[in-house]
Design an enzyme around this catalytic site. Sequence first.
Site, PDB file in Angstrom:
ATOM      1  N   LYS A 157      -9.404   2.332  -9.611  1.00  0.00           N
ATOM      2  CA  LYS A 157     -10.024   2.402  -8.309  1.00  0.00           C
ATOM      3  C   LYS A 157     -11.155   3.455  -8.320  1.00  0.00           C
ATOM      4  CE  LYS A 157      -7.567   2.056  -4.400  1.00  0.00           C
ATOM      5  NZ  LYS A 157      -6.618   2.553  -3.430  1.00  0.00           N
TER       6      LYS A 157
ATOM      7  N   ASP B 132       0.734  -1.141   0.109  1.00  0.00           N
ATOM      8  CA  ASP B 132      -0.002  -0.067   0.025  1.00  0.00           C
ATOM      9  C   ASP B 132       0.745   1.321  -0.084  1.00  0.00           C
ATOM     10  OD1 ASP B 132      -2.254   1.422   0.075  1.00  0.00           O
ATOM     11  OD2 ASP B 132      -2.765   1.418   2.280  1.00  0.00           O
TER      12      ASP B 132
ATOM     13  N   THR C 207     -13.034   0.713  -4.005  1.00  0.00           N
ATOM     14  CA  THR C 207     -12.475   1.276  -2.313  1.00  0.00           C
ATOM     15  C   THR C 207     -13.435   1.919  -1.551  1.00  0.00           C
ATOM     16  OG1 THR C 207     -10.403   2.310  -1.651  1.00  0.00           O
ATOM     17  CG2 THR C 207     -11.680   3.111  -3.358  1.00  0.00           C
TER      18      THR C 207
ATOM     19  N   GLU D 194      -6.375   5.693  -8.706  1.00  0.00           N
ATOM     20  CA  GLU D 194      -7.906   6.009  -8.219  1.00  0.00           C
ATOM     21  C   GLU D 194      -8.221   7.414  -9.127  1.00  0.00           C
ATOM     22  OE1 GLU D 194     -10.083   6.643  -4.233  1.00  0.00           O
ATOM     23  OE2 GLU D 194      -8.264   5.547  -4.439  1.00  0.00           O
TER      24      GLU D 194
ATOM     25  N   PHE E 224     -11.992  -1.923   4.009  1.00  0.00           N
ATOM     26  CA  PHE E 224     -11.235  -1.404   4.780  1.00  0.00           C
ATOM     27  C   PHE E 224     -11.238  -1.476   6.422  1.00  0.00           C
ATOM     28  CE2 PHE E 224      -9.755   2.967   2.574  1.00  0.00           C
ATOM     29  CZ  PHE E 224      -9.633   2.379   1.359  1.00  0.00           C
TER      30      PHE E 224
END
Length: 316
Positions: free
Chosen positions: A131, A16, A155, A95, A177
């Site tokens: 994303k 990440d 996400t 993203e 998450f």
Amino acid sequence: MNQLEALKKMTTVVIDSGDVESILKYKSQDATTNPSLVLQAMSLKIYQTLLDEAISYARKIGGNHKKKVENAIYKIMVSLGINILENISGQVSIEVDARNSFDKEASIKQANKLINMFETKGVNRSRILIKLAATWEGIKAAEELEKNNIHCNLTLLFSFAQAKACAESNVYLISPFVGRIYDWYNKNTFINDYSCDTDPGVIAVRKIYYYYKEYNYSTIIMGASFRRKEQILALAGCDRLTISPVFLEELKSSTDFFERKLFCIKKSNKLPEKIRKSDFNWFHNQDAMAVDQLSDGIRRFGADQIKLEKIISSRL
């Protein structure tokens, strides 16, 4: 064998981070970025060349000031993605603008532009994951993009309704998450004696995992946003886990034994009824944590997008 090596035998580990040095250090197969990570990367000296190239690119393309800023952002995202892909064997997640989270058509348009820019540079679309925030509009945008072999990573996923809708829309991958779910419950109910088996974030991902496996959905589950190493180990066996360099180092530094926690189970022959938009909105909004965290995540990513635009604007 250290814990990171052991985990990689059970789960695909994704870093990440947008920092190539970290990617090389931990030998990640895949990588994921977001506006916050892109903003962090652009503050590093080694990425100033990418920033300079983006400014030159935007000036060359032309247009008004707003258009130049937009084109420079696209260029940075693509250049950073290519930089990462040169150092991994798998995929990188890029993203779209969080401010398009409730605009299906705008999300599709931005995704197509990014893919076209990557392909112009010789990068196959199979190596890019777009994303999108897991709003209804984001999920439906992903459904359309997947039909054109543009794979998506949904996400900011917090509710079971989001996970169900993603699977039924044939989304390539979801990122529930874990840490942010834990944060919300810890803040609002205060978790005193910590246990992985009672961690709300861990429970949420396990529920999604077994649901997907029972009904044989192809959507990949990638646990994300961890707050402690125990959360990661509690999801050993999940399809993928995206882990920050801090926790990768913790795992690498420990040789303590741990067991696989998630296993495929017997599959059902009958699929459940598909969720409709009205049902999605109802069930998602029954989950106060999911509502709070989705909106907060969109705001935060949007704010970091604006910060990046201001940096570009001042340079232009």
